[in-house]
Structure formats: structure tokens, C-alpha cells
Scaffold this active site. Structure first.
Site, short mmCIF file in Angstrom:
data_model
loop_
_atom_site.label_atom_id
_atom_site.label_comp_id
_atom_site.label_asym_id
_atom_site.label_seq_id
_atom_site.Cartn_x
_atom_site.Cartn_y
_atom_site.Cartn_z
N ASP A 189 0.70 -16.36 12.00
CA ASP A 189 1.53 -16.26 12.96
C ASP A 189 1.79 -14.85 13.04
O ASP A 189 3.47 -15.38 14.81
CB ASP A 189 2.75 -17.63 12.35
CG ASP A 189 3.58 -16.33 11.31
OD1 ASP A 189 2.67 -15.31 10.45
OD2 ASP A 189 4.68 -16.32 11.31
N ASP A 224 3.35 -16.49 4.89
CA ASP A 224 5.22 -17.34 5.40
C ASP A 224 5.03 -17.52 6.72
O ASP A 224 4.43 -16.78 7.94
CB ASP A 224 6.18 -16.13 5.39
CG ASP A 224 7.18 -17.53 5.33
OD1 ASP A 224 8.35 -17.43 4.32
OD2 ASP A 224 8.39 -16.64 6.67
N ASN A 280 2.14 -10.09 3.19
CA ASN A 280 2.58 -8.82 2.82
C ASN A 280 3.82 -9.18 2.30
O ASN A 280 4.61 -8.29 1.63
CB ASN A 280 2.93 -8.47 4.00
CG ASN A 280 1.60 -7.65 4.50
OD1 ASN A 280 0.75 -7.33 4.39
ND2 ASN A 280 2.44 -7.01 6.16
N ASN A 281 3.77 -10.12 1.64
CA ASN A 281 5.12 -10.27 0.94
C ASN A 281 5.08 -9.48 -1.00
O ASN A 281 4.16 -10.35 -1.54
CB ASN A 281 5.43 -11.64 0.53
CG ASN A 281 6.43 -11.99 0.48
OD1 ASN A 281 7.62 -11.63 -0.91
ND2 ASN A 281 7.20 -13.20 0.32
N HIS A 336 12.07 -10.61 8.80
CA HIS A 336 11.04 -11.60 8.62
C HIS A 336 12.35 -12.89 8.92
O HIS A 336 13.58 -12.20 8.32
CB HIS A 336 10.98 -11.46 6.80
CG HIS A 336 9.92 -11.14 6.33
ND1 HIS A 336 8.50 -10.66 6.91
CD2 HIS A 336 10.16 -9.76 5.55
CE1 HIS A 336 8.03 -10.10 6.35
NE2 HIS A 336 8.73 -9.37 5.71
N ASP A 380 -2.41 -16.36 5.93
CA ASP A 380 -1.34 -15.78 5.68
C ASP A 380 -0.59 -16.91 5.26
O ASP A 380 -0.53 -17.48 5.36
CB ASP A 380 -0.98 -15.24 7.34
CG ASP A 380 0.94 -14.65 7.11
OD1 ASP A 380 1.43 -14.11 6.50
OD2 ASP A 380 1.28 -15.60 7.49
N LYS A 400 -1.19 -6.07 5.36
CA LYS A 400 -1.82 -6.30 6.41
C LYS A 400 -0.98 -5.03 7.60
O LYS A 400 0.59 -5.10 7.32
CB LYS A 400 -1.43 -7.77 7.06
CG LYS A 400 -2.30 -8.18 6.03
CD LYS A 400 -1.56 -10.29 6.42
CE LYS A 400 -0.31 -10.73 5.85
NZ LYS A 400 0.06 -11.90 6.18
#
Ligand code: PLP
Ligand code: CA
Length: 304
Positions: free
Chosen positions: A243, A29, A61-62, A186, A27, A217
């Protein structure tokens, strides 16, 4: 005790795990960086894994950046060997889904950033052109006749008109309803948060009375994208590092991968343990197999 998962590992155990696995999914971030700042040691870890011949991919996922942008960001932050083929973003995977899975015929209405439209256009998928008319309202605007999908993602220029138009297109049961991801929010610095795509998806789900199909995800589709581009990926040889329990760990569980939580991001050890101790077996899919404080804990494993 007696529960599986949440195993805090260090030193020789990390070395053993890194030797045992040959495919690493990270992942971004909260694991690799916080916004524009690389997590200390992360670049050395990723560079070393690649140099040791391990496969490394990034699953984010960004949906607000084109993939080329990530290549530049990695390079700027000292990740020297990351290539376009290693980047799987929810926007890129959404484009693949529309092109290769549903083979959409007609236009897509995008409620999201310019970069999301860019990924679709690059995959040859026509998107509804948004007119910049300040007087347009839901009462007087025109609706495109051939919209076959609505795709929702993070949209920092969200307007009521976009939400209203998307709701109108979704009246047609033949029009697909997709979301890049369902992330609720976020973390930003200074205690602020950014509402995520999930908050916009929720608004549209209420307005349409429908449920969106999530591409990012924790959906398995991102792993299918990876498997189709890296031949012979064996889930048993993979480690998913993330995370957030509700996206990253669930994604790993859904795809049959071993999972590792790093404590440099959203989720904390106590939350993981709560899921582990829960009587509800569905909660066990959120439980990481392994936990480290930071991926910098991998560093000693590369020392001779
Ligand atoms: N979407 C947006 C708009 C974000 O800003 C972020 C994180 O900053 C994410 C998604 C989550 O990205 P990742 O999956 O890499 O943690
Ligand atoms: Ca993350």
C-alpha cells in the site's frame, strides 16, 4: 498515455495474474489489516491462495512484535493457515543480518521496542542491557565497551538518554549503524499518525553524521531472507502487494518483482500516476505495475 504501470485491473485480468504467479508477497498494515481489524475479504483471499497451492509470505516493516505474535494475530483474524515460516518482519530480518551477514562480535545497542531485542536474543545476539535508573543522564551513565552495532527501530519508550548513548556508540567507526526500516510515519484512526522508525533514524543520522543501513523494505535484504528460506524462488513468478509506493513498490522494483498497489492504505492512485508521469527516471521505481481497490478484488478469481 504511453506510460507503463498503474494498470487498474479487475475480474478476468486478476484471475489471469493469480494463475500466472506462484509466489505472493503481502505487506501487512494497509493491505491485510488496519491495526487490529482485518481488511474485509483479506482472510478469504489469503486462505484461498494457500489452498490453491500458492506460496504466500508476509513482509512487514513493523518491528514491534515477535513473529509468534503475528502467527496468533493471523489466526485470531481468521487467516487459518499462516505459519511462522511465512512471516518476514524487519526485526526478524535484522537479527538474520546481524547473525549471518555481518556476524557481529560483541553487543548490539538497540534503540527500539522490547520485541526487537527479543528477536536478536532469540538469534543468539547479545544486546546491551538497559539499566532502569531514573537518575542516569548522559553525563553520569556508563557506556558498554564492546558495542559493535547500533540498531534503530520503532521505539515507543524513546528517551533522550537512549538517543545520546546511541550517538556516543556511533562515534566508533567500527560500530555498525543499522535501521530496521526507514518508514516516516504510519496512519492511525481518527486522523492521527504514529512517527515511524525513519524519524528516529533521522535524528541519529544527524547526531552521528552517518547514514544507517536499512534492513526492511525497500532494501533487497528482506527478499534475500525469503530466497534463502524458500528454495528456487523465481522473481518472475512473484507478485509483491503493498500500500506504500516508497517502501513496497520500490522494494518490488529493487528485487525484480511485479508489483501491485492496493488502495486500502497509505498511497493513492494520483501519487502513483505522478511518479509514472515524472521526467525523473528514478521515480519510475515507485510505480506499481497493477492497481486494485482492495485485495478483496481477488475474491471472484476463486469462484468456479
Ligand atoms: N512500523 C510500525 C511501528 C507500524 O505501526 C507499522 C504499521 O502499523 C509499520 C511499521 C508498517 O507495517 P507494514 O510494513 O506491515 O505496513
Ligand atoms: Ca503497509
Amino acid at each position: 498515455f504511453g506510460f507503463k504501470g498503474c494498470q487498474k485491473i479487475r475480474g478476468p485480468q486478476i484471475r489471469g495474474l493469480l494463475e500466472a504467479k506462484d509466489f505472493f508477497l503481502f505487506d501487512c498494515d494497509g493491505v491485510i489489516w488496519h491495526g487490529e481489524n482485518a481488511i474485509s475479504g483479506a482472510a478469504t483471499v489469503v486462505n484461498s491462495l494457500i489452498r490453491h497451492g500458492k506460496n504466500v509470505v508476509f513482509v512487514t516493516n513493523n518491528c514491534t512484535r515477535p513473529r509468534e505474535n503475528y502467527v496468533h494475530k493471523f489466526s485470531r483474524l481468521g487467516f487459518t493457515d499462516v505459519m511462522l515460516e511465512q512471516i518476514f518482519s524487519s526485526s526478524y530480518c535484522s537479527a538474520l543480518y546481524l547473525r549471518d551477514v555481518v556476524k557481529v562480535r560483541g553487543q548490539v545497542f538497540v534503540m527500539g521496542c522490547e520485541a526487537l531485542r527479543g528477536e536478536l536474543l532469540e538469534a543468539g545476539i547479545p544486546c546491551v542491557e538497559e539499566a532502569d535508573d531514573p537518575d542516569a543522564t548522559i553525563y553520569n551513565c556508563s557506556l558498554a565497551p564492546d558495542v559493535k552495532a547500533v540498531l534503530v527501530g520503532h521505539d515507543d519508550k524513546l528517551t533522550f538518554l537512549k538517543l545520546a548513548k546511541a550517538s556516543c556508540y556511533l562515534r566508533d567507526p567500527e560500530c555498525l549503524f543499522l535501521a530496521t526500516d526507514n518508514d516516516p510515519w504510519h496512519p492511525l484512526s481518527g486522523g492521527r499518525i504514529l512517527p515511524g522508525s525513519g524519524s528516529l533514524t533521522a535524528a541519529l543520522e544527524v547526531a552521528s553524521g552517518r547514514k544507517a543501513t536499512v534492513i526492511g523494505k525497500p532494501s533487497r535484504f528482506m527478499f534475500e531472507c525469503i530466497s534463502s528460506q524458500f528454495r528456487g524462488v523465481d522473481p518472475a513468478q512473484c507478485l509483491m502487494v503493498g500500500d506504500r509506493l516508497e517502501t513496497d513498490m520500490l522494494f518490488g522494483s529493487n528485487c525484480g518483482l511485479d508489483t501491485m498497489l492496493t488502495l486500502t492504505g497509505v498511497s493513492q492512485m494520483e501519487e502513483a500516476q505522478e511518479y509514472r508521469n515524472s521526467d525523473l527516471t528514478t521515480n519510475h521505481s515507485f510505480v506499481p505495475d497493477y492497481v486494485v481497490d482492495t485485495i478483496a478484488d481477488f475474491l471472484p478469481a476463486f469462484e468456479e
